[in-house]
Write a protein that holds these residues in place. Structure first.
Motif, short mmCIF file in Angstrom:
data_model
loop_
_atom_site.label_atom_id
_atom_site.label_comp_id
_atom_site.label_asym_id
_atom_site.label_seq_id
_atom_site.Cartn_x
_atom_site.Cartn_y
_atom_site.Cartn_z
N PHE A 1 65.69 50.18 27.24
CA PHE A 1 65.12 49.18 25.90
C PHE A 1 66.07 48.10 26.01
CE2 PHE A 1 65.21 49.06 21.05
CZ PHE A 1 64.04 48.14 21.09
N GLY A 2 67.36 48.02 26.18
CA GLY A 2 68.18 46.74 26.27
C GLY A 2 67.59 45.68 27.58
N TYR A 3 67.20 46.48 28.62
CA TYR A 3 66.72 45.67 29.61
C TYR A 3 65.38 45.12 29.29
CZ TYR A 3 64.70 44.73 34.54
OH TYR A 3 64.03 44.32 35.30
N LEU A 4 64.58 45.62 28.47
CA LEU A 4 63.16 45.24 28.26
C LEU A 4 63.53 44.13 27.26
CD1 LEU A 4 61.04 48.35 27.81
CD2 LEU A 4 60.99 46.75 29.68
N ASN A 5 64.35 44.14 26.25
CA ASN A 5 64.49 43.12 25.39
C ASN A 5 65.07 41.77 26.10
OD1 ASN A 5 65.30 43.68 22.36
ND2 ASN A 5 65.38 45.42 23.50
N ASP A 6 65.92 41.68 27.05
CA ASP A 6 66.14 40.66 27.75
C ASP A 6 65.20 40.26 28.59
OD1 ASP A 6 68.00 38.64 28.58
OD2 ASP A 6 68.04 39.50 30.54
N ILE B 1 72.94 42.99 33.07
CA ILE B 1 73.59 44.01 32.92
C ILE B 1 74.17 44.11 31.58
CG2 ILE B 1 75.76 45.16 34.00
CD1 ILE B 1 75.03 43.74 36.67
N VAL B 2 74.71 43.22 31.09
CA VAL B 2 75.20 43.16 29.85
C VAL B 2 74.26 43.86 28.65
CG1 VAL B 2 75.90 41.77 27.82
CG2 VAL B 2 76.91 41.66 29.98
N TRP B 3 72.98 43.34 28.83
CA TRP B 3 72.03 44.07 27.94
C TRP B 3 71.67 45.47 28.06
CZ3 TRP B 3 69.60 42.45 23.32
CH2 TRP B 3 69.68 41.11 23.15
N VAL B 4 71.59 45.90 29.25
CA VAL B 4 71.50 47.24 29.58
C VAL B 4 72.78 48.00 28.89
CG1 VAL B 4 71.52 49.10 31.48
CG2 VAL B 4 69.86 46.91 31.40
#
Length: 427
Positions: free
Chosen positions: A211-216, A328-331
């Motif tokens: 979800f974090g990856y998709l956000n970024d 990577i930070v978003w993940v």
């Protein structure tokens, strides 16, 4: 973005529920995610369970039904709608020698706004009051343990906020919804689909990272490449938070979901009484926070993350792929937020706006510890968690979050950069 993760998970949960739904003629449903509305309770006289007592539930729409306690002292009445009801115990049906502790309290009311779950409980104290009062020191230790637990939960999510801010300068107001995402995923897999809570926790952790990856990938990287300023990006994050919040509401409803996963047993440690779920939450939080600290200080990617946080331009000139580090930070932030959501669900159950309820505390922790400092976020979270819980010894519980913000203001008046922040970060 959300439909690629939560939509699939919610869909599978809905299919599982519809496939296994059966009529429930008995008035004692075992789960709060069905449509059955129940008012129930247990009659107990000291250590003795009371059988044969009659309790009548009456509503304003003409509804009235009487239940009789069974051999375990339990009674339950299924009601037609979420509304106001009057629950009355008939003292004449109590066994010989059993009396109400307060004869004037044979009737209890249920208000319409109490229906946050599908099951409400009403009790009628019987016999002499044998409860033991708790001294101030015991209450202090109990609140101290609760504050430490709550602070560690806040820290898991707050570190993600501070890493995102450090590498991008963005204050992500949708971070609370990333916390909610993890809680909902864990509830679907652990409660609706019946998986082991630890398996559900791992699934939530992985999907939170996705979800974090998709956000970024779908939103923040295109905005960065377009040169969108931080104020505009912050407004976008507020809009995203609102959209996600009501997406959750439409899919899981507005009632509170119970994380009934078998971790509610009490563990007594001296004067402190804590549930196995809270104890497990504290242990997992400490381990994960230690791993994050080791990652930031001992690995090449962690050191590169700190370099980007300190000076993105210099880091890029040194050969560091800044976009890759931000991704990577978003993940990591998404995974930590999802894990915090699972821990918070074990601590306070699941609701569609649970992340939003603690968002301000997360920002307070980050600001208190020092913007952009991961260790500062940890320290700030512990301070906020302890103060929130300990303040209830002196002020009404409804004001405890406001008290934490008062501490934030006082600390910033004395040290504007925060506890572990550096002066050059201000401005």
């Amino acid at each position: 973005m959300v439909s690629l993760c939560l939509g699939i998970v919610l869909g599978s949960g809905a299919l599982s529920t519809s496939a296994t739904e059966t009529p429930a003629p008995t008035p004692t449903p075992t789960s709060d995610f069905t449509n059955t509305l129940t008012i129930n309770g247990v009659l107990r006289d000291g250590d003795n369970l009371v059988e044969g007592a009659e309790i009548t539930v009456a509503g304003g729409s003409g509804f009235e039904e009487t239940a009789t306690t069974d051999d375990t002292g339990r009674w339950a009445v299924v009601v037609p709608e979420k509304g106001e009801y009057t629950v009355t115990l008939d003292p004449d049906t109590l066994p010989d020698g059993v009396e109400l502790r307060d004869p004037d309290k044979a009737t209890s009311t249920v208000a319409a706004d109490e229906w946050l779950t599908n099951t409400l409980t009403r009790s009628f104290p019987l016999g002499a009051d044998t409860r033991q009062t708790t001294g101030f020191f015991e209450q202090f230790l109990q609140r101290l343990a609760a504050g430490l637990n709550f602070g560690l939960l806040i820290a898991l999510a707050a570190i993600g906020i501070t890493l995102i801010f450090g590498t991008t300068g963005l204050n992500n107001f949708a971070h609370g919804e990333m916390v909610t995402f993890g809680a909902i995923v864990a509830w679907i897999f652990a409660v609706l689909l019946g998986l082991n809570i630890f398996i559900a926790m791992v699934i939530a952790l992985v999907l939170g990272g996705v979800f974090g990856y998709l956000n970024d990938w779908l939103l923040w990287r295109p905005l960065r490449r377009k040169g969108v300023k931080l104020v505009q990006a912050m407004i976008v994050s507020i809009g995203l938070a609102i959209a996600l919040r009501y997406f959750y509401l439409m899919n899981i409803g507005g009632d509170t979901k119970t994380m009934s996963v078998g971790l509610s047993d009490a563990v007594v440690l001296g004067p402190v009484r804590i549930t196995t779920g809270s104890l497990l939450s504290m242990v997992i939080s400490v381990v994960v926070l230690l791993l994050v600290g080791l990652f930031l200080t001992r690995t090449r990617i962690g050191k590169a993350t700190r370099a980007v946080s300190d000076n993105p331009s210099l880091a890029a000139a040194s050969g560091i792929d800044v976009d890759r580090i931000i991704r990577i930070v978003w993940v990591i932030a998404g995974a930590l937020a999802a894990l915090a959501g699972v821990m918070l669900a074990l601590y306070r159950q699941v609701s569609w706006d649970m992340g939003f309820q603690v968002l301000l505390l997360m920002f307070a922790a980050v600001t208190l510890g020092g913007l952009g400092s991961a260790y500062g976020a940890l320290v700030g979270s512990i301070v906020v968690g302890l103060f929130v819980e300990l303040s209830t010894l002196f002020i009404p519980p409804d004001l405890k979050y406001a008290a934490a913000l008062v501490v934030l203001i006082v600390v910033l008046l004395v040290r504007p950069q925060g506890i572990l922040g550096r002066k050059e970060r201000i401005g």
